[in-house]
Design an enzyme around this catalytic site. Structure first.
Site, PDB file in Angstrom:
ATOM      1  N   ASP A  22       0.915  -1.043   0.076  1.00 14.12           N
ATOM      2  CA  ASP A  22      -0.121  -0.125   0.114  1.00 14.12           C
ATOM      3  C   ASP A  22       0.914   1.422   0.134  1.00 14.12           C
ATOM      4  O   ASP A  22       2.073   1.390   0.913  1.00 14.12           O
ATOM      5  CB  ASP A  22      -1.016   0.334   1.009  1.00 14.12           C
ATOM      6  CG  ASP A  22      -1.664   1.378   1.038  1.00 14.12           C
ATOM      7  OD1 ASP A  22      -2.797   1.205   0.852  1.00 14.12           O
ATOM      8  OD2 ASP A  22      -1.280   2.239   1.882  1.00 14.12           O
ATOM      9  N   GLU A  24       0.631   6.069   0.692  1.00 11.68           N
ATOM     10  CA  GLU A  24       0.100   6.802   0.058  1.00 11.68           C
ATOM     11  C   GLU A  24       1.360   8.328  -0.304  1.00 11.68           C
ATOM     12  O   GLU A  24       2.184   8.000  -0.515  1.00 11.68           O
ATOM     13  CB  GLU A  24       0.334   6.953   1.866  1.00 11.68           C
ATOM     14  CG  GLU A  24      -0.799   6.209   2.352  1.00 11.68           C
ATOM     15  CD  GLU A  24      -1.856   5.875   2.344  1.00 11.68           C
ATOM     16  OE1 GLU A  24      -2.875   6.605   2.090  1.00 11.68           O
ATOM     17  OE2 GLU A  24      -2.218   4.986   2.842  1.00 11.68           O
ATOM     18  N   HIS A 180      -5.737   5.409   5.786  1.00  6.59           N
ATOM     19  CA  HIS A 180      -5.378   5.984   5.092  1.00  6.59           C
ATOM     20  C   HIS A 180      -3.498   6.052   5.784  1.00  6.59           C
ATOM     21  O   HIS A 180      -3.169   7.388   5.370  1.00  6.59           O
ATOM     22  CB  HIS A 180      -5.670   7.136   5.010  1.00  6.59           C
ATOM     23  CG  HIS A 180      -6.821   7.378   4.019  1.00  6.59           C
ATOM     24  ND1 HIS A 180      -7.272   6.152   3.273  1.00  6.59           N
ATOM     25  CD2 HIS A 180      -8.293   7.581   4.469  1.00  6.59           C
ATOM     26  CE1 HIS A 180      -9.138   6.833   2.584  1.00  6.59           C
ATOM     27  NE2 HIS A 180      -9.411   7.459   3.951  1.00  6.59           N
ATOM     28  N   ASP A 185      -3.577   0.312   6.311  1.00  6.29           N
ATOM     29  CA  ASP A 185      -4.299  -0.004   5.210  1.00  6.29           C
ATOM     30  C   ASP A 185      -3.353  -1.763   4.228  1.00  6.29           C
ATOM     31  O   ASP A 185      -4.208  -2.478   4.510  1.00  6.29           O
ATOM     32  CB  ASP A 185      -4.170   0.585   4.335  1.00  6.29           C
ATOM     33  CG  ASP A 185      -4.875   2.018   4.053  1.00  6.29           C
ATOM     34  OD1 ASP A 185      -5.735   1.426   5.773  1.00  6.29           O
ATOM     35  OD2 ASP A 185      -5.123   2.678   3.497  1.00  6.29           O
TER      36      ASP A 185
END
Length: 232
Positions: A22, A24, A180, A185
């Protein structure tokens, strides 16, 4: 009675090692927007064929020179790229930090390549590949374009495609306050992926032991129109 398939992990996913990733970011454009955080969870398999997640490996990432950061993206993630205690790594160092345990796990599982698992996986794979291109990284363990998407898998298994709703449908807790974050996540996506794979294994084991029976014409329910008998 049909025999279960081999429990060799390298054969389970055709030589691929599933690794949940994941990211960001500072936006949606992988070439223009900053990669701000990345986390990865290696998926292991035990001697019985059940899969489970390893602890996450993660790092904050220094935005590449000239990177765009949309303030609206920071509102969602809560990331402050200028925070003095962020301990962020440059993109090349961040990739090395993530790739080292992945390559180690590949060797141990005798897998040829890692395959990215993600929720809406093309987004994460796009940012990963963009960082690889920018840094000229030559030793990425990940397949360039193949991936496993838990949004699709969860839609099949639970009828949900939003991560929080899919996690809840799978019987797990979801903490909106931690969402988030790349680590959170990734961990939740890894649990979701393992739950779906293990659920399939349980159903497949039951079918092979004849504890359950599939319909005589499983495809006819999905394909409309006239059907002809299949010769055997």
């Amino acid at each position: 009675m049909s025999q279960p398939p081999s429990l060799n992990y390298a054969q389970r996913f055709r030589g691929f090692l599933p690794v949940v990733v994941d990211v960001e970011t500072g936006g949606f454009d992988s070439d223009r927007d900053a990669l701000l955080e990345i986390a990865a969870v290696v998926i292991r398999m035990d001697n019985e064929g059940w899969v489970h997640p390893e602890p996450a490996v993660s790092t904050h990432v220094v935005p590449f020179p000239g990177a765009n950061i949309d303030p609206r993206a920071l509102e969602i993630t809560g990331i402050d790229p200028t925070h003095p205690f962020r301990a962020a790594l440059d993109e090349k160092e961040a990739l090395d930090h993530i790739f080292r345990p992945v390559r180690k796990a590949m060797r141990e599982a005798d897998c040829q390549r890692a395959i990215l698992v993600g929720h809406n996986a093309s987004f994460d794979l796009g940012f990963l590949n963009a960082a690889i291109r920018r840094t000229g990284h030559k030793r990425s363990p990940f397949h360039l374009f193949s991936c496993f998407d838990t949004a699709t898998l969860a839609g099949l298994a639970y009828g949900q495609t939003v991560l929080s709703k899919a996690v809840a449908a799978a019987g797990m807790d979801w903490n909106s306050a931690e969402a988030h974050s790349a680590v959170y996540d990734t961990e939740q996506t890894a649990k979701l992926f393992c739950g779906i794979v293990n659920r399939w294994k349980a159903m497949d084991d039951a079918y092979r032991s004849r504890e359950i029976a599939l319909p005589a014409w499983p495809l006819e329910a999905a394909v409309p129109g006239p059907h002809l008998p299949v010769s055997t």
